[in-house]
Design a protein around this motif. Structure first.
Motif, PDB file in Angstrom:
ATOM      1  N   ASP A  13      -0.664  27.670  53.610  1.00  0.00           N
ATOM      2  CA  ASP A  13      -2.457  29.001  53.463  1.00  0.00           C
ATOM      3  C   ASP A  13      -2.071  29.637  54.969  1.00  0.00           C
ATOM      4  O   ASP A  13      -2.090  29.417  55.607  1.00  0.00           O
ATOM      5  CB  ASP A  13      -3.433  27.530  53.718  1.00  0.00           C
ATOM      6  CG  ASP A  13      -4.665  28.027  54.477  1.00  0.00           C
ATOM      7  OD1 ASP A  13      -4.570  29.041  54.302  1.00  0.00           O
ATOM      8  OD2 ASP A  13      -5.315  27.088  54.649  1.00  0.00           O
ATOM      9  N   TYR A  14      -2.458  31.059  54.558  1.00  0.00           N
ATOM     10  CA  TYR A  14      -2.829  32.223  55.965  1.00  0.00           C
ATOM     11  C   TYR A  14      -3.682  32.268  56.356  1.00  0.00           C
ATOM     12  O   TYR A  14      -4.042  32.802  57.230  1.00  0.00           O
ATOM     13  CB  TYR A  14      -2.535  33.528  54.947  1.00  0.00           C
ATOM     14  CG  TYR A  14      -1.401  33.828  53.888  1.00  0.00           C
ATOM     15  CD1 TYR A  14       0.044  34.361  54.514  1.00  0.00           C
ATOM     16  CD2 TYR A  14      -1.313  34.272  52.888  1.00  0.00           C
ATOM     17  CE1 TYR A  14       1.007  34.288  54.002  1.00  0.00           C
ATOM     18  CE2 TYR A  14      -0.311  34.391  51.762  1.00  0.00           C
ATOM     19  CZ  TYR A  14       1.041  34.792  52.263  1.00  0.00           C
ATOM     20  OH  TYR A  14       2.463  34.952  52.604  1.00  0.00           O
ATOM     21  N   GLU A  15      -4.683  31.462  55.907  1.00  0.00           N
ATOM     22  CA  GLU A  15      -6.042  31.243  56.978  1.00  0.00           C
ATOM     23  C   GLU A  15      -6.107  30.587  58.006  1.00  0.00           C
ATOM     24  O   GLU A  15      -6.549  30.169  58.966  1.00  0.00           O
ATOM     25  CB  GLU A  15      -7.227  30.726  55.671  1.00  0.00           C
ATOM     26  CG  GLU A  15      -7.166  32.213  54.874  1.00  0.00           C
ATOM     27  CD  GLU A  15      -8.603  32.084  54.278  1.00  0.00           C
ATOM     28  OE1 GLU A  15      -9.655  31.221  54.721  1.00  0.00           O
ATOM     29  OE2 GLU A  15      -9.186  33.365  53.586  1.00  0.00           O
ATOM     30  N   SER A  16      -4.582  29.686  57.855  1.00  0.00           N
ATOM     31  CA  SER A  16      -4.017  28.037  58.997  1.00  0.00           C
ATOM     32  C   SER A  16      -3.950  28.751  60.140  1.00  0.00           C
ATOM     33  O   SER A  16      -3.056  29.591  60.297  1.00  0.00           O
ATOM     34  CB  SER A  16      -3.230  27.125  58.414  1.00  0.00           C
ATOM     35  OG  SER A  16      -2.803  26.393  58.956  1.00  0.00           O
ATOM     36  N   PRO A  17      -5.070  28.419  60.869  1.00  0.00           N
ATOM     37  CA  PRO A  17      -4.432  28.771  62.299  1.00  0.00           C
ATOM     38  C   PRO A  17      -2.776  28.690  63.019  1.00  0.00           C
ATOM     39  O   PRO A  17      -2.713  29.364  63.756  1.00  0.00           O
ATOM     40  CB  PRO A  17      -5.446  28.204  63.254  1.00  0.00           C
ATOM     41  CG  PRO A  17      -5.275  26.824  62.547  1.00  0.00           C
ATOM     42  CD  PRO A  17      -5.599  26.691  61.310  1.00  0.00           C
ATOM     43  N   GLY A  18      -2.409  27.378  62.211  1.00  0.00           N
ATOM     44  CA  GLY A  18      -0.669  27.004  62.414  1.00  0.00           C
ATOM     45  C   GLY A  18      -0.013  28.335  61.904  1.00  0.00           C
ATOM     46  O   GLY A  18       1.163  27.516  61.721  1.00  0.00           O
TER      47      GLY A  18
END
Length: 547
Positions: free
Chosen positions: A341-346
């Motif tokens: 998930d490119y939007e995941s902070p990690g």
């Protein structure tokens, strides 16, 4: 008069129910060429600006060459958002764009080969709202980057297109429909279609590229004398030489602890150090097992608070205290990190630019997921396992790994990737010879022994090769930084656990048969990387060496 009124009422009703009004005003269709080809896909072997296109630019047949331009132009009678609006008039423009896109169907010689619901992120919002015509560069002599390029790769390399388009003449047909994914999947009518005759020229491959490569001496293995299907391997070599399997650099097969096949391609040799990316994560699992066996770490059930003052990091919660080594090894730690998930902070891409990867990871917030329950691919968590090892074993992880694993296996030439603190990175990138990766796989196949020495505890391997996510139907399973994969040959299933890395790199250890397979490759970030490696194993190697 009554009959006339009834006719008007029926006609008005048919308009209101059969024709849904547009939700946006699409661009006007003024180009005569588009008017002549509405709801059509046309094909070209060159890039021509829309305003300069002529009928003569549209081709009915083409000699297919992968280093030439292969362009398509789609002519529609409305914009995508309006097509999607017809599928669900209750949604806003923004919701339609977020939940829908085009569905592509590829047919070869009348047979459906591949269907893809294009990711909603492909294409711009303005194009989807207003455009009634757009271009897709499937192949570009200038290596033009676009979602169309990757769509073609997925069809051609990953989902049977290249096999359907064997040498000779073939009819390629493409259909496009709108799709909308809400609680259910809704598919609209065909909004464009087209076909073209493709001539696939024969590739002349020299015999020396097809011939099975003779195993040279001084390889560190006993050489197997077992028979195998040589024609299958020759056919595999031919497909690699023809570039029908791409960027393969090495194949090693170990059967009954002996070297059966050793093949190299695309300029790679026995001494080449292969960048196998996330294959290195499985080594983190091995090092952890060795450290527990030696007593430097009590067990994989220890939690982060045993190694860090977790309260000093951002986004502290008591849940973070409870993250276990096991949950990091099984990628179920409940940190807000997901590499898919490119939007995941990690996401790992957010980690690499920072100057402290451990701090980056331990600063992350937690999700509502239960620790040990929900699987998400989380590279940063594996980096933390490396730091736990580095601080727990004497003289640090680099020396410990060499002394406890590499030296006993006779692995002398390898290269680490390092963290900003110059510690070995267990995220991946460990470079080795293909034959040395095979030693690692055979160690697991031997239940942890090598040359009579118990390097890994047998019970640790059993834990590592356990599927902790049997209820997850989205994939075949995951152990302690090993993927579960079942290959099917005829009516037989062959269960394996494997190290897997970007590019199609694999160390495959079969559970029930005495076989270890290594594939090294450099198809980094290509959509076909893993599917072609699996195809090589399932359709060529397994049938050749174990039927």
């Amino acid at each position: 008069m009554k009959n006339i009124f009834l006719f008007v009422l029926i006609f008005a009703s048919s308009l209101s129910f059969g024709q849904i009004q547009n939700i946006v005003e699409p661009e006007k269709i003024e180009n005569q060429l588009q008017k002549n080809h509405l709801n059509t896909i046309v094909f070209s072997d060159k890039v021509v600006p829309f305003e300069n296109m002529k009928e003569t630019d549209f081709l009915k047949s083409i000699t297919f060459q992968e280093d030439k331009d292969f362009d398509v132009r789609i002519f529609m009678d409305n914009s995508l958002v309006n097509y999607l609006h017809q599928l669900d008039p209750s949604l806003s423009v923004e919701e339609l764009i977020k939940k829908g896109n085009y569905q592509f169907s590829f047919f070869v010689d009348g047979k459906l080969i591949y269907i893809e619901n294009l990711n909603p992120g492909a294409g711009t919002a303005d194009q989807k709202k207003f455009k009634t015509s757009f271009r897709i560069p499937f192949l570009s002599s200038k290596n033009e980057d676009s979602w169309g390029k990757y769509l073609w790769m997925r069809f051609y390399f990953a989902n049977g297109g290249i096999d359907a388009l064997e040498t000779g003449n073939h009819l390629l047909k493409i259909e496009i429909k709108p799709y909308l994914k809400t609680s259910t999947l809704k598919i609209g009518k065909t909004i464009a279609q087209g076909e073209i005759q493709l001539n696939i020229p024969k590739k002349n491959v020299p015999e020396d590229q097809i011939a099975i490569q003779k195993i040279k001496p001084n390889n560190g293995w006993k050489v197997s004398e077992d028979k195998f299907n040589q024609e299958k391997i020759r056919l595999l070599n031919q497909k690699i030489a023809e570039n029908r399997f791409r960027d393969i650099t090495g194949i090693v097969v170990i059967k009954n602890e002996k070297l059966l096949l050793e093949e190299y391609f695309n300029g790679y040799k026995r001494d080449s150090l292969n960048d196998t990316r996330s294959v290195g994560k499985s080594f983190a699992s091995a090092f952890m097992g060795i450290a527990i066996k030696d007593g430097y770490i009590k067990s994989e059930n220890q939690s982060l608070k045993d190694f860090y003052d977790v309260k000093k990091f951002k986004n502290y919660s008591s849940k973070k205290d409870s993250v276990t080594i096991k949950s990091l090894l099984t990628m179920s730690s409940a940190f807000n990190g997901n590499d898919e998930d490119y939007e995941s902070p990690g996401n790992e891409e957010n980690m690499y630019p920072t100057d402290n990867w451990i701090k980056f990871t331990l600063d992350l917030p937690m999700t509502e997921n239960k620790i040990g329950k929900n699987w998400n691919y989380f590279t940063a968590g594996v980096v933390v396992t490396g730091d736990i090892l580095d601080q727990s074993v004497p003289t640090g992880l680099k020396d410990y790994a060499d002394k406890k694993l590499f030296q006993p296996l006779g692995i002398k030439n390898y290269q680490w990737q390092f963290t900003p603190q110059q510690k070995p990175s267990l995220a991946g990138g460990l470079r080795m010879k293909a034959l040395d990766f095979a030693k690692f796989g055979q160690l697991y196949k031997n239940n942890g022994t090598w040359d009579g020495n118990q390097i890994l505890d047998k019970n640790w391997i059993k834990k590592s090769f356990t599927n902790y996510f049997a209820d997850n139907k989205d994939f075949e399973g995951y152990g302690y930084l090993f993927w579960r994969k079942v290959y099917k040959v005829g009516y037989k299933n062959f269960e394996s656990y494997q190290s897997s890395g970007n590019g199609g790199n694999k160390i495959i250890i079969f559970k029930e048969i005495p076989l270890v397979i290594v594939i090294t490759a450099k198809a980094y970030n290509k959509p076909y990387a893993h599917s072609q490696a699996d195809k090589i194993v399932q359709e060529y190697l397994l049938p050749a060496v174990y039927e």
